[in-house]
Design an enzyme around this catalytic site. Structure first.
Site, PDB file in Angstrom:
ATOM      1  N   ASP A  68       0.843  -1.188   0.000  1.00 35.42           N
ATOM      2  CA  ASP A  68       0.000   0.000   0.000  1.00 35.42           C
ATOM      3  C   ASP A  68       0.883   1.246   0.000  1.00 35.42           C
ATOM      4  O   ASP A  68       2.054   1.190   0.342  1.00 35.42           O
ATOM      5  CB  ASP A  68      -0.877   0.036   1.266  1.00 35.42           C
ATOM      6  N   ASP A  74       2.562   7.987   8.756  1.00 32.37           N
ATOM      7  CA  ASP A  74       2.650   6.558   9.125  1.00 32.37           C
ATOM      8  C   ASP A  74       4.053   6.238   9.608  1.00 32.37           C
ATOM      9  O   ASP A  74       4.247   5.535  10.589  1.00 32.37           O
ATOM     10  CB  ASP A  74       2.450   5.629   7.919  1.00 32.37           C
ATOM     11  N   GLU A  97       2.833  -3.146  10.883  1.00 35.70           N
ATOM     12  CA  GLU A  97       2.308  -3.191   9.518  1.00 35.70           C
ATOM     13  C   GLU A  97       3.226  -2.436   8.549  1.00 35.70           C
ATOM     14  O   GLU A  97       3.291  -2.754   7.367  1.00 35.70           O
ATOM     15  CB  GLU A  97       0.906  -2.587   9.486  1.00 35.70           C
ATOM     16  N   GLU A  98       3.924  -1.453   9.056  1.00 36.26           N
ATOM     17  CA  GLU A  98       4.769  -0.627   8.187  1.00 36.26           C
ATOM     18  C   GLU A  98       6.129  -1.219   7.880  1.00 36.26           C
ATOM     19  O   GLU A  98       6.836  -0.716   7.016  1.00 36.26           O
ATOM     20  CB  GLU A  98       4.964   0.767   8.806  1.00 36.26           C
ATOM     21  N   ASP A 120      -0.462  -1.638  14.189  1.00 40.26           N
ATOM     22  CA  ASP A 120      -0.653  -0.817  12.994  1.00 40.26           C
ATOM     23  C   ASP A 120      -0.513   0.609  13.515  1.00 40.26           C
ATOM     24  O   ASP A 120      -1.424   1.131  14.164  1.00 40.26           O
ATOM     25  CB  ASP A 120      -2.044  -1.050  12.393  1.00 40.26           C
ATOM     26  N   LEU A 122      -0.551   3.588  12.260  1.00 43.41           N
ATOM     27  CA  LEU A 122      -1.532   4.589  11.826  1.00 43.41           C
ATOM     28  C   LEU A 122      -2.484   3.955  10.815  1.00 43.41           C
ATOM     29  O   LEU A 122      -2.214   3.928   9.620  1.00 43.41           O
ATOM     30  CB  LEU A 122      -0.831   5.812  11.233  1.00 43.41           C
ATOM     31  N   ASP A 123      -3.565   3.441  11.340  1.00 42.40           N
ATOM     32  CA  ASP A 123      -4.548   2.774  10.491  1.00 42.40           C
ATOM     33  C   ASP A 123      -5.451   3.806   9.820  1.00 42.40           C
ATOM     34  O   ASP A 123      -5.808   4.813  10.425  1.00 42.40           O
ATOM     35  CB  ASP A 123      -5.402   1.831  11.351  1.00 42.40           C
ATOM     36  N   GLU A 279      -4.584  -5.649  12.809  1.00 44.76           N
ATOM     37  CA  GLU A 279      -5.906  -5.017  12.779  1.00 44.76           C
ATOM     38  C   GLU A 279      -6.990  -5.936  13.340  1.00 44.76           C
ATOM     39  O   GLU A 279      -7.690  -5.583  14.288  1.00 44.76           O
ATOM     40  CB  GLU A 279      -6.232  -4.590  11.334  1.00 44.76           C
TER      41      GLU A 279
HETATM   42  P1  AHM Z   1     -10.852   0.166   1.320  1.00 40.72           P
HETATM   43  O1  AHM Z   1     -10.409   1.515   0.898  1.00 40.72           O
HETATM   44  O2  AHM Z   1     -10.490  -0.923   0.380  1.00 40.72           O
HETATM   45  O3  AHM Z   1     -12.318   0.127   1.680  1.00 40.72           O
HETATM   46  O4  AHM Z   1     -10.031  -0.164   2.657  1.00 40.72           O
HETATM   47  C1  AHM Z   1     -10.301   0.488   3.855  1.00 40.72           C
HETATM   48  C2  AHM Z   1      -9.682  -0.259   4.971  1.00 40.72           C
HETATM   49  C3  AHM Z   1     -10.020   0.304   6.328  1.00 40.72           C
HETATM   50  O5  AHM Z   1     -11.103  -0.360   6.914  1.00 40.72           O
HETATM   51  C4  AHM Z   1      -8.763   0.095   7.101  1.00 40.72           C
HETATM   52  O6  AHM Z   1      -8.632   1.008   8.135  1.00 40.72           O
HETATM   53  C5  AHM Z   1      -7.719   0.314   6.052  1.00 40.72           C
HETATM   54  O7  AHM Z   1      -8.284  -0.171   4.846  1.00 40.72           O
HETATM   55  C6  AHM Z   1      -6.466  -0.450   6.316  1.00 40.72           C
HETATM   56  O8  AHM Z   1      -5.443   0.026   5.522  1.00 40.72           O
HETATM   57  P2  AHM Z   1      -4.236   0.909   6.174  1.00 40.72           P
HETATM   58  O9  AHM Z   1      -3.796   0.215   7.409  1.00 40.72           O
HETATM   59  O10 AHM Z   1      -3.187   0.874   5.105  1.00 40.72           O
HETATM   60  O11 AHM Z   1      -4.750   2.279   6.425  1.00 40.72           O
HETATM   61 MG    MG Z   2      -4.215  -0.509   8.851  1.00 46.59          MG
END
Ligand code: AHM
Ligand code: MG
Length: 338
Positions: A68, A74, A97-98, A120, A122-123, A279
């Site tokens: 991602d 983050d 996660e990072e 994680d 910064l989720d 998560e």
């Molecule tokens: P989406 O954009 O496919 O719907 O994904 C959203 C989800 C969230 O529920 C979650 O917080 C996030 O993706 C997790 O990704 P990250 O940790 O990279 O922010």
């Molecule tokens: Mg996340």
């Protein structure tokens, strides 16, 4: 004459220390570790709040280990969390996660480090640039490696049910830290005037039912039949759709108002998008402790899913008891899962 103050403020530190006796082995080490996390989240909160003012917004032009986009905040949150976990010397290793690989922390004063932390930092980071809530999620395990400061990857390969504590910090309209040590769930709101997290939500109980469902309905056509049928039913029942795109915020709303959050498998993410360690597991422990349920789309209890890789992904249906049971019924009725 003595006076008794009603509604006395209880800070996070005071609460953690007072409740130390409820932990399995009350040596004070988990207490110190939780306090490290409290300090880290105050620092992250400070930066999140002034993110529009300084140059730490935006894409750091590097992907994280899950592919991602990573935003600068983050990276900052990741670094601060790891540095603070190092403080008390209670944490032997961190998987984030990072970071592609987990990190071994240096021992402090030759003391024993009994825990490993998954996080994680910064989720929901795609929301940062547009001032929408993000959060930090963490889970704590007792390490399996017996030596004083030793830690191996297998220390992270423990089922979610083995966590000794889990929590999240939501940087929203106010900043709230919610955590459990397996003995109920409590929430602490940051009072910026004194710089302390203060007990604001004692012994949180999730409503058994709510009117909200939370899923990225844009992927509707990509979901399996049973998930589509469940969503159809939510529409038929006139439940309200709420989707922030930040799991912490979406689950937080369900925790207080009642509701269900879903992230099923799609063509892009056949095993689900969200990470089991960082998560799904911590949020599942909190939700279960508050009286809710968390399963994957194969109907396995999230906390019982075996862990074979630190960046393992999972599908998830998490939330109020009756709503998740309804989801389970739909899966049983419309799929081969029994
Ligand atoms: P989406 O954009 O496919 O719907 O994904 C959203 C989800 C969230 O529920 C979650 O917080 C996030 O993706 C997790 O990704 P990250 O940790 O990279 O922010
Ligand atoms: Mg996340």
């Amino acid at each position: 004459m003595t006076t008794t103050r009603q509604n006395r403020i209880i800070t996070l530190d005071e609460f953690i220390i007072k409740n130390q006796k409820h932990y399995n082995d009350a040596t004070g080490s988990l207490t110190r570790l939780l306090r490290d996390i409290g300090i880290a989240s105050k620092i992250v909160n400070r930066e999140v709040n002034k993110a529009g003012l300084v140059n730490i917004l935006g894409d750091a032009k590097s992907g994280n280990s899950s592919g991602d986009n990573v935003q600068k905040l983050d990276l900052f949150a990741n670094q601060v969390m790891i540095e603070c976990l190092q403080n008390s010397g209670e944490c032997a290793g961190v998987a984030s996660e990072e970071d592609e690989k987990w990190t071994k922390l240096n021992p402090v004063s030759n003391k024993r480090a009994d825990y490993v932390v998954v996080m994680d930092p910064l989720d929901g980071s795609s929301n940062i640039d547009v001032n929408v809530s993000v959060g930090t999620i963490f889970g704590i395990y007792k390490k399996l490696t017996k030596t004083k400061s030793g830690v191996k990857e297998s220390d992270f390969f423990q089922k979610g049910s083995k966590m000794v504590a889990a929590g999240y910090v939501l940087y929203g309209t106010s900043t709230i830290l919610v955590y459990t040590t397996g003995n109920g769930v409590n929430g602490f709101t940051l009072d910026p005037s004194i710089g302390e997290f203060c007990l604001s939500h004692k012994n949180i109980k999730m409503p058994d039912f709510g009117i909200y469902y939370s899923v990225n309905q844009g992927y509707y056509q990509k979901f399996d039949l049973e998930v589509r049928r469940f969503i159809d039913n939510c529409n038929d029942e006139n439940y309200r759709l709420r989707y922030i795109g930040s799991m912490v915020s979406d689950v937080h709303r369900s925790l207080f108002k009642g509701g269900i959050f879903l992230y099923p498998n799609t063509r892009k993410y056949p095993g689900g998008k969200l990470r089991l360690l960082y998560e799904c597991n911590p949020m599942a422990m909190i939700v279960e402790q508050a009286g809710g349920i968390a399963v994957d789309c194969q109907l396995n209890r999230i906390l019982d899913v075996p862990v074979t890789s630190i960046h393992q992904r999972s599908t998830i249906a998490i939330g109020s008891k009756k709503m998740v049971k309804d989801f389970i019924s739909h899966v049983k009725k419309y799929s081969a899962v029994k």
